[in-house]
Design a protein around this motif. Structure first.
Motif, PDB file in Angstrom:
ATOM      1  N   THR A 100       5.403  17.893  44.819  1.00  0.00           N
ATOM      2  CA  THR A 100       4.963  18.371  46.322  1.00  0.00           C
ATOM      3  C   THR A 100       4.876  17.299  47.335  1.00  0.00           C
ATOM      4  O   THR A 100       5.472  16.429  46.890  1.00  0.00           O
ATOM      5  CB  THR A 100       3.306  18.679  45.805  1.00  0.00           C
ATOM      6  N   LYS A 101       4.440  17.647  48.429  1.00  0.00           N
ATOM      7  CA  LYS A 101       4.316  16.715  49.497  1.00  0.00           C
ATOM      8  C   LYS A 101       5.785  16.117  49.821  1.00  0.00           C
ATOM      9  O   LYS A 101       5.833  14.943  49.872  1.00  0.00           O
ATOM     10  CB  LYS A 101       3.287  15.792  49.458  1.00  0.00           C
ATOM     11  N   GLN A 102       6.860  16.938  49.590  1.00  0.00           N
ATOM     12  CA  GLN A 102       8.218  16.302  49.894  1.00  0.00           C
ATOM     13  C   GLN A 102       8.540  16.148  51.086  1.00  0.00           C
ATOM     14  O   GLN A 102       8.053  17.040  52.112  1.00  0.00           O
ATOM     15  CB  GLN A 102       9.292  17.327  49.219  1.00  0.00           C
ATOM     16  N   ASN A 103       8.971  14.891  51.399  1.00  0.00           N
ATOM     17  CA  ASN A 103       9.333  14.578  52.841  1.00  0.00           C
ATOM     18  C   ASN A 103      10.398  13.762  52.730  1.00  0.00           C
ATOM     19  O   ASN A 103      10.606  12.846  52.378  1.00  0.00           O
ATOM     20  CB  ASN A 103       8.260  13.880  53.469  1.00  0.00           C
ATOM     21  N   GLY A 104      11.938  14.368  53.494  1.00  0.00           N
ATOM     22  CA  GLY A 104      12.975  13.614  53.782  1.00  0.00           C
ATOM     23  C   GLY A 104      13.890  13.704  52.492  1.00  0.00           C
ATOM     24  O   GLY A 104      14.815  12.797  51.954  1.00  0.00           O
TER      25      GLY A 104
ATOM     26  N   GLU B 105       9.457   7.700  45.706  1.00  0.00           N
ATOM     27  CA  GLU B 105      10.158   7.162  47.067  1.00  0.00           C
ATOM     28  C   GLU B 105      11.634   6.980  46.682  1.00  0.00           C
ATOM     29  O   GLU B 105      12.086   6.421  45.624  1.00  0.00           O
ATOM     30  CB  GLU B 105       9.432   6.250  47.669  1.00  0.00           C
TER      31      GLU B 105
ATOM     32  N   GLU C 120      15.708  16.219  51.266  1.00  0.00           N
ATOM     33  CA  GLU C 120      16.594  17.436  51.494  1.00  0.00           C
ATOM     34  C   GLU C 120      17.679  17.448  50.563  1.00  0.00           C
ATOM     35  O   GLU C 120      18.447  18.303  49.913  1.00  0.00           O
ATOM     36  CB  GLU C 120      16.969  17.849  52.803  1.00  0.00           C
TER      37      GLU C 120
ATOM     38  N   ASN D  54      17.667   5.757  55.444  1.00  0.00           N
ATOM     39  CA  ASN D  54      16.766   7.042  54.903  1.00  0.00           C
ATOM     40  C   ASN D  54      15.700   6.797  53.957  1.00  0.00           C
ATOM     41  O   ASN D  54      15.889   5.954  52.772  1.00  0.00           O
ATOM     42  CB  ASN D  54      17.553   7.878  54.651  1.00  0.00           C
TER      43      ASN D  54
ATOM     44  N   GLY E 168      13.003   9.142  51.567  1.00  0.00           N
ATOM     45  CA  GLY E 168      12.429  10.560  51.156  1.00  0.00           C
ATOM     46  C   GLY E 168      11.299  10.085  50.140  1.00  0.00           C
ATOM     47  O   GLY E 168      10.934   9.294  49.391  1.00  0.00           O
ATOM     48  N   THR E 169      10.142  10.920  50.309  1.00  0.00           N
ATOM     49  CA  THR E 169       8.957  10.692  49.334  1.00  0.00           C
ATOM     50  C   THR E 169       8.432  12.181  48.675  1.00  0.00           C
ATOM     51  O   THR E 169       8.790  13.211  49.231  1.00  0.00           O
ATOM     52  CB  THR E 169       7.892  10.258  50.194  1.00  0.00           C
ATOM     53  N   GLY E 170       7.810  11.979  47.622  1.00  0.00           N
ATOM     54  CA  GLY E 170       7.023  13.242  47.142  1.00  0.00           C
ATOM     55  C   GLY E 170       6.072  12.736  46.052  1.00  0.00           C
ATOM     56  O   GLY E 170       5.753  11.620  45.709  1.00  0.00           O
TER      57      GLY E 170
ATOM     58  N   SER F 118       3.740   9.371  42.716  1.00  0.00           N
ATOM     59  CA  SER F 118       4.215   9.385  43.695  1.00  0.00           C
ATOM     60  C   SER F 118       5.816   8.670  43.506  1.00  0.00           C
ATOM     61  O   SER F 118       5.936   7.729  42.759  1.00  0.00           O
ATOM     62  CB  SER F 118       3.557   8.135  44.797  1.00  0.00           C
TER      63      SER F 118
END
Length: 147
Positions: free
Chosen positions: A36-40, A125, A42, A135, A137-139, A123
């Motif tokens: 969850t809370k994926q950001n960057g 990264e 893709e 770049n 990305g986190t989740g 968590s």
């Protein structure tokens, strides 16, 4: 005749007869691992793969796969078990940092045999270099037991 009975018992003991071990303690639990809370992320596929169970915890492999179309450089992977005591400190550090110089498209990086608690956020990264751009990305993985 009694002598042969004793010898047979000794041979049986030495040949691998052991006390009964509780098989439930070593089986894989049915768990759901949700990112969850994926950001960057893709161009990344992340997965927690359950392995064997230890009392109160289960071991996992954490896989990071470059699902983009180009190779990426200087890949750094972090994970952290987000327990309350750790997050309340003045400096919050990762539990693990892994650096890989290059990952080609569809190439996978696996962190093996991680002992992770159930019902505690994990968590993650990923940092990487694409051309001259860094770049990130986190989740957050959440492991829940299926009952």
């Amino acid at each position: 005749m009694r002598k042969w009975s004793i010898i047979a018992c000794v041979i049986a003991t030495l040949s691998g007869c052991s006390p009964t071990i509780d098989d439930a303690a070593s089986k894989i639990r049915s768990v759901h691992t949700e990112l969850t809370k994926q950001n960057g992320l893709e161009h990344w596929k992340l997965a927690l793969i359950p392995k064997y169970f230890a009392p109160g915890q289960q071991n996992y492999d954490l896989e990071f796969q470059n699902s983009g179309d180009i190779s990426v450089q200087s890949v750094t992977v972090y994970y952290r078990v987000d327990i309350k005591e750790k997050l309340s400190g003045t400096i919050v550090k990762p539990d693990s940092k892994t650096v890989v110089s290059k990952l080609d498209p569809n190439e996978k990086l696996t962190l093996s045999d991680l002992n992770l608690p159930i019902d505690t956020p994990i968590s993650v990264e990923v940092d990487w270099l694409e051309g001259n751009r860094i770049n990130k990305g986190t989740g957050v993985f959440r492991i829940t037991e299926i009952k």
